[in-house]
Design an enzyme around this catalytic site. Structure first.
Site, mmCIF file in Angstrom:
data_model
loop_
_atom_site.group_PDB
_atom_site.id
_atom_site.type_symbol
_atom_site.label_atom_id
_atom_site.label_comp_id
_atom_site.label_asym_id
_atom_site.label_seq_id
_atom_site.Cartn_x
_atom_site.Cartn_y
_atom_site.Cartn_z
ATOM 1 N N ASP A 141 48.901 31.152 39.349
ATOM 2 C CA ASP A 141 47.940 30.106 39.415
ATOM 3 C C ASP A 141 46.624 30.652 39.869
ATOM 4 O OD1 ASP A 141 48.056 26.411 39.950
ATOM 5 O OD2 ASP A 141 46.234 27.617 40.487
ATOM 6 N N ASP A 195 44.899 27.113 33.799
ATOM 7 C CA ASP A 195 44.928 28.215 34.849
ATOM 8 C C ASP A 195 46.152 28.561 35.603
ATOM 9 O OD1 ASP A 195 45.423 26.273 36.891
ATOM 10 O OD2 ASP A 195 43.898 27.300 38.489
ATOM 11 N N GLU A 196 47.188 28.128 34.818
ATOM 12 C CA GLU A 196 48.555 28.530 35.409
ATOM 13 C C GLU A 196 49.628 28.740 34.224
ATOM 14 O OE1 GLU A 196 50.741 25.443 37.201
ATOM 15 O OE2 GLU A 196 49.182 24.057 36.556
HETATM 16 P P1 TTP Z 1 44.201 23.701 40.031
HETATM 17 O O1 TTP Z 1 44.775 25.088 39.710
HETATM 18 O O2 TTP Z 1 44.938 22.521 40.416
HETATM 19 O O3 TTP Z 1 42.916 24.062 40.995
HETATM 20 P P2 TTP Z 1 42.064 25.060 41.252
HETATM 21 O O4 TTP Z 1 42.467 26.317 40.547
HETATM 22 O O5 TTP Z 1 40.501 24.774 41.282
HETATM 23 O O6 TTP Z 1 42.398 25.654 42.967
HETATM 24 P P3 TTP Z 1 43.560 26.125 43.515
HETATM 25 O O7 TTP Z 1 43.020 27.508 43.905
HETATM 26 O O8 TTP Z 1 44.018 25.258 44.605
HETATM 27 O O9 TTP Z 1 44.696 26.470 42.543
HETATM 28 O O10 TTP Z 1 43.305 23.321 38.562
HETATM 29 C C1 TTP Z 1 42.869 24.228 37.816
HETATM 30 C C2 TTP Z 1 41.680 23.803 37.069
HETATM 31 O O11 TTP Z 1 41.915 22.517 36.599
HETATM 32 C C3 TTP Z 1 40.529 23.596 38.366
HETATM 33 O O12 TTP Z 1 39.742 24.635 38.651
HETATM 34 C C4 TTP Z 1 39.609 22.567 37.712
HETATM 35 C C5 TTP Z 1 40.717 21.756 36.610
HETATM 36 N N1 TTP Z 1 41.019 20.379 37.199
HETATM 37 C C6 TTP Z 1 40.355 19.226 37.311
HETATM 38 O O13 TTP Z 1 39.572 19.274 36.140
HETATM 39 N N2 TTP Z 1 40.667 18.144 37.744
HETATM 40 C C7 TTP Z 1 41.655 18.110 38.792
HETATM 41 O O14 TTP Z 1 41.976 17.010 39.314
HETATM 42 C C8 TTP Z 1 42.378 19.328 39.151
HETATM 43 C C9 TTP Z 1 43.573 19.439 40.179
HETATM 44 C C10 TTP Z 1 41.918 20.582 38.492
HETATM 45 MG MG MG Z 2 44.620 26.999 40.313
#
Ligand code: TTP
Ligand code: MG
Length: 372
Positions: free
Chosen positions: A8, A114-115
């Protein structure tokens, strides 16, 4: 014995922005709606770890993020930067990263922008998997300048929880015999599917950790939560059979309705949308599917211009209530300048669910929080 990894990206949108403009690095960067000096509408998509220090989080109203940033500024901390975001760019970066990952695994599943899950079972052991994942992390850093966090475990459930265990730039390996000791002290909220509501419900019954949840009989969980209780019981034991696969059922279930008269009566349209949603949901269940990832709505205006808008959730959507919530969210912009600047009346609406999952597959996704 399987070896599964989950990766992720860290603060993905914000990290891509920092990569594009290095002067942003280490600063509190917030991607989301326009805060309009505290009067904005909409939410935070994500923010950098520097912004998280201010208490800012994904899905938080942008006005709240603005107030937190203002408060930080008054304390003499660095001012936050609010950006609208550039989805096309995030999509491009994501595609390149997914290509790196897919090339290195026996099976590969893109779980969100992103995962991803990787099946590494053909490697001799967890150590070899760890080496492989370290190499991938290094390659992503080298090619894209981005960090990610990874988890390795005997199934998708454990890999997912492990990847979230140490962030950013983490790597957590949980072998077979470590599953129970790893899970036991964690909050029940780490289990995919336990959102704020179920979390609060269980805590009221004195169940706060996975260890405590593990001691609850399956029959008790079913009594409380319905069929999903059975699944939850398995998860509390770290069990998940779901395969790593990008092969979503191609099938989708959808319905549409043309109104007697073109209308822009929001109450009426949303009422009809709810009826469609419940009929679609019932048919999906009747076809043997447990849930879905993507909800799509269609609007045809009086001039026959037809628009569709979709929402793909990180978590599997398992309830009618959650579908209705998404459908309402998707229709909302058609009543104002966002999707309907000329206030055209609506002739037809449609609701569809896609990326369906069979009841036999344990959902493998994140808790039911509002998602992109
Ligand atoms: P995530 O992997 O949940 O968050 P992140 O990558 O920003 O942070 P982390 O380091 O905790 O993994 O989500 C991936 C992307 O998806 C994030 O960069 C933006 C988008 N997203 C939204 O648009 N709305 C949301 O509520 C969430 C959780 C994510
Ligand atoms: Mg992320």
């Amino acid at each position: 014995m399987r070896i599964i990894a989950h990766l992720d990206m860290d603060a993905f949108y914000a990290a891509v922005e920092e990569q594009r403009d290095p002067s942003l690095r280490g600063r509190p960067v917030i991607i989301g709606a326009d805060p309009k000096d505290g009067k904005g509408r909409g939410v935070v998509a994500t923010c950098s770890y520097a912004a998280r220090k201010y208490g800012i989080r994904s899905a938080m109203p942008i006005t709240r993020a603005w107030r937190l940033a203002e408060a930080a500024k008054r304390r003499g901390e660095p001012p936050a930067l609010f950006l609208r975001g550039d989805h096309a760019l995030y999509r491009q970066v994501s595609t390149r990263i997914m290509a790196i990952l897919a090339a290195q695994a026996d099976a590969f599943e893109e779980a969100s922008i992103d995962e991803a899950y990787l099946d590494l079972s053909s490697l001799p052991d967890f150590e070899a998997a760890e080496t492989r994942i370290r190499a991938m992390k290094a390659l992503i850093r080298e090619r894209e300048g981005l960090t990610c966090s990874a988890g390795i475990g005997p199934n998708k459930l454990i890999a997912k929880i492990a990847s979230d265990f140490r962030k950013p730039d983490g790597l957590t390996v949980v072998t077979h015999d470590q599953v129970q000791p790893f899970l036991d002290p964690l909050s029940i909220r780490v289990i995919p599917g336990i959102g704020p509501k179920t979390g609060a419900f269980l805590r009221e019954r004195g169940i706060a950790t996975v260890a405590e949840l593990r001691l609850v009989e399956a029959t008790q969980l079913v009594e409380w939560l319905g069929k999903w209780g059975q699944d939850l019981h398995a998860r509390a034991h770290g069990i998940s059979e779901s395969p790593v696969s990008n092969e979503w059922e191609r099938k989708s279930v959808g319905e549409q309705e043309t109104f007697e008269r073109d209308t822009l009566d929001r109450t009426f349209v949303l009422e009809r949308a709810r009826v469609l949603a419940s009929s679609v949901f019932e048919r999906m269940r009747a076809d043997g599917f447990q849930g879905f990832r993507t909800a799509t709505v269609t609007v045809r205006f009086e001039n026959f211009v037809t628009l569709s808008r979709s929402l793909t959730a990180g978590p599997l959507v398992l309830t009618l209530e959650a579908l209705v919530e998404r459908v309402e969210q998707l229709f909302a912009p058609f009543f104002d300048e966002r999707e309907n600047p000329r206030s055209r009346r609506i002739r037809l609406i449609g609701v569809r669910v896609e990326k369906l999952t069979r009841a036999s597959e344990a959902p493998s996704q994140t808790p039911n929080q509002p998602l992109p």
